[in-house]
Design a protein around this motif. Structure first.
Motif, short mmCIF file in Angstrom:
data_model
loop_
_atom_site.label_atom_id
_atom_site.label_comp_id
_atom_site.label_asym_id
_atom_site.label_seq_id
_atom_site.Cartn_x
_atom_site.Cartn_y
_atom_site.Cartn_z
N LEU A 1 0.84 -1.30 -0.07
CA LEU A 1 0.00 0.06 0.04
C LEU A 1 0.82 1.25 -0.05
N LYS A 2 1.92 1.16 0.92
CA LYS A 2 2.61 2.53 0.85
C LYS A 2 3.42 2.68 -0.39
N GLU A 3 3.70 1.73 -0.95
CA GLU A 3 4.45 1.78 -2.28
C GLU A 3 3.44 2.23 -3.35
N LEU A 4 2.46 1.67 -3.36
CA LEU A 4 1.39 2.03 -4.23
C LEU A 4 1.03 3.49 -4.32
N ILE A 5 1.07 4.09 -2.87
CA ILE A 5 0.49 5.44 -2.77
C ILE A 5 1.70 6.22 -3.27
N ILE A 6 2.88 5.88 -2.88
CA ILE A 6 3.93 6.80 -3.50
C ILE A 6 4.04 6.81 -5.04
N SER A 7 3.85 5.73 -5.47
CA SER A 7 3.99 5.87 -6.95
C SER A 7 2.98 6.49 -7.63
N GLU A 8 1.42 6.16 -7.26
CA GLU A 8 0.37 6.46 -8.00
C GLU A 8 0.15 7.92 -7.61
N LEU A 9 0.30 8.44 -6.40
CA LEU A 9 0.26 9.82 -5.99
C LEU A 9 1.19 10.59 -6.17
N LYS A 10 2.39 9.83 -6.72
CA LYS A 10 3.65 10.63 -7.20
C LYS A 10 4.20 11.68 -6.00
N LEU A 11 4.22 10.86 -5.05
CA LEU A 11 4.95 11.75 -3.81
C LEU A 11 6.31 11.47 -4.00
N THR A 12 7.03 12.89 -4.00
CA THR A 12 8.51 12.83 -3.99
C THR A 12 9.33 13.04 -2.71
N ASN A 13 10.46 12.59 -2.68
CA ASN A 13 11.32 12.62 -1.44
C ASN A 13 10.57 11.72 -0.23
N VAL A 14 9.78 10.78 -0.80
CA VAL A 14 8.99 9.98 0.44
C VAL A 14 9.44 8.38 -0.06
N THR A 15 9.77 7.59 1.07
CA THR A 15 9.86 6.26 0.91
C THR A 15 9.13 5.53 1.65
N ALA A 16 8.85 4.22 1.61
CA ALA A 16 7.78 3.39 2.20
C ALA A 16 8.12 3.47 3.68
N ASP A 17 9.56 3.43 3.82
CA ASP A 17 9.86 3.65 5.48
C ASP A 17 9.43 4.64 6.03
N ASP A 18 9.31 5.84 5.35
CA ASP A 18 8.87 7.15 5.97
C ASP A 18 7.48 7.18 6.46
N ILE A 19 6.83 6.26 5.91
CA ILE A 19 5.35 6.39 6.12
C ILE A 19 4.83 5.54 7.60
N SER A 20 4.68 6.12 8.45
CA SER A 20 4.13 5.37 9.51
C SER A 20 2.99 4.49 9.39
N ASP A 21 2.58 3.39 10.15
CA ASP A 21 1.50 2.66 9.98
C ASP A 21 0.21 3.07 10.41
N ASP A 22 0.47 4.01 11.69
CA ASP A 22 -0.56 4.48 12.36
C ASP A 22 -0.79 5.74 12.25
N GLY A 23 0.13 6.57 11.26
CA GLY A 23 0.01 8.01 11.42
C GLY A 23 -1.35 8.44 10.37
N PRO A 24 -1.76 9.66 10.53
CA PRO A 24 -2.93 10.08 9.42
C PRO A 24 -2.51 10.13 8.05
#
Lengths: 297, 87
Positions: free
Chosen positions: B7-30
């Motif tokens: 999910l994290k990788e899909l969000i990063i690629s599909e929403l074209k988030l830059t300077n963010v990696t899957a490890d930067d996204i916390s599981d329980d953060g909003p």
């Protein structure tokens, strides 16, 4: 965009009752006549009403003196009042009493045949509520992105004969966007206001009547992401209980799909603003958006 | 691949988030709003709805479901897990 509403709420319950009684007993004529005095009261004794219309009228009719401006403000509010009386009459006497001239457009029929989602962009001109009902021939569900109180005021006027539209409030979590996206993905119609962003809507600033104004991006983003076509509806008052509706179709072309989404959104927004400006050049006293539209410019 | 990671990788690629990696996204953060590290807004929600439909064939068509599912990666994974084949 939270924005701030500059205009006071117009009228009060006893006043509305008088108008409703007049319309029910005598038709719209006497209501138009009473309007002459009611509008005079607002324009001459309510500075907030003059302020609410001031910026739009200054941009549309620059260089007016104090008297000319006052006359213009009166004419402007009188036109607004006529639309309100006509809408109220449609609610009281039945939506069929309000005539909406809409030429049979083969292109819109073609859109129906394709069965893709449709983003219907309306604006604060004429009787936009009634215009939405025109799409009923498509026999698809209509989702109306509008605050519930505004929807309950206008739904009785919309004239839907079959299913009433689903009202999706822009307030609350994500502003109802998931519902709208899902509706479009299923080939339904989503009606949104192009000239007002509600709640925390993401907006972009573009030139409108020569000054930078904030417009919501949601309609174009919805269309681009769900591969839906766009229809811009603009209505104008053509006489007693009579309005004209113009539809402008913006197809989702391969070129638009291939573009960077931010650029495509802005391109579509500018196209909408161009259509609105063109409409207002023809009907300059017909935009009833009492809202601090150019705030922050 | 673990669902949350996917999910994290899909969000990063599909929403074209830059300077963010899957490890930067916390599981329980909003995921959305001012408190979100990702800074997603309602326009991104459109992408997310279409993404879930395209990738998993799962619908988020009403406000209650969206409110429950789109809170965090944890809630999104909990919403999706019973609806998709595990593998």
């Amino acid at each position: 965009m939270s924005g701030r509403k500059k205009a006071p709420r117009y009228g009060h319950r006893p006043g509305h009752r008088i108008f409703h009684w007049l319309i029910r007993c005598f038709g719209v004529g006497p209501a138009y006549a009473v309007l002459v005095f009611v509008i005079g009261y607002y324009v001459f004794f309510r500075p907030s009403a003059r302020r609410a219309a001031g910026e739009y009228l200054d941009l549309t009719f620059p260089g007016r003196g104090r008297r000319g401006r006052l006359r213009l403000t009166y004419r402007y509010y009188y036109q607004f009042g006529l639309c309100l009386v006509d809408q109220a009459a449609a609610g009281i006497l039945g939506p069929q009493k309000l005539r909406l001239d809409f030429p049979d457009d083969p292109e819109i029929r073609r859109l129906d045949g394709e069965g893709r989602g449709l983003v219907l962009i309306t604006s604060h001109v004429g009787v936009w509520q009634r215009a939405i009902a025109v799409m009923e021939f498509m026999r698809r569900s209509v989702y109306l992105h509008l605050r519930r109180e505004a929807a309950s005021e206008s739904m009785g006027l919309a004239g839907f004969e079959a299913a009433a539209p689903h009202v999706v409030s822009p307030d609350g979590f994500l502003g109802g966007v998931p519902e709208l996206s899902s509706a479009l993905a299923h080939g339904n119609i989503v009606a949104v206001m192009g000239d007002r962003g509600y709640g925390s809507a993401t907006c972009a600033r573009v030139e409108f009547l020569g000054k930078s104004a904030a417009f919501p991006l949601l309609p174009y983003h919805l269309a681009l992401t769900t591969d839906s076509d766009i229809v811009v509806f603009l209505t104008s008052r053509a006489g007693r209980m009579r309005f004209r509706l113009r539809a402008h179709i913006v197809r989702m072309t391969p070129e638009l799909r291939a573009m960077d989404k931010n650029e495509a959104r802005l391109l579509l927004l500018r196209r909408y603003v161009g259509l609105l400006e063109e409409h207002l050049r023809e009907h300059p006293l017909a935009w009833f958006n009492f809202f601090d539209f150019w705030a922050g410019s | 691949m673990e669902l949350k990671r996917r999910l994290k990788e899909l969000i990063i690629s599909e929403l074209k988030l830059t300077n963010v990696t899957a490890d930067d996204i916390s599981d329980d953060g909003p995921l959305f709003g001012a408190d979100s590290a990702l800074g997603l807004d309602s326009l991104d929600a459109v992408e997310l709805v279409v993404l879930l439909q395209k990738e998993f064939g799962v619908e988020v068509g009403d406000r209650a479901t969206a409110t429950a599912a789109f809170t965090s990666i944890n809630s999104l994974a909990a919403f999706l897990a019973p609806k998709i084949p595990q593998g």
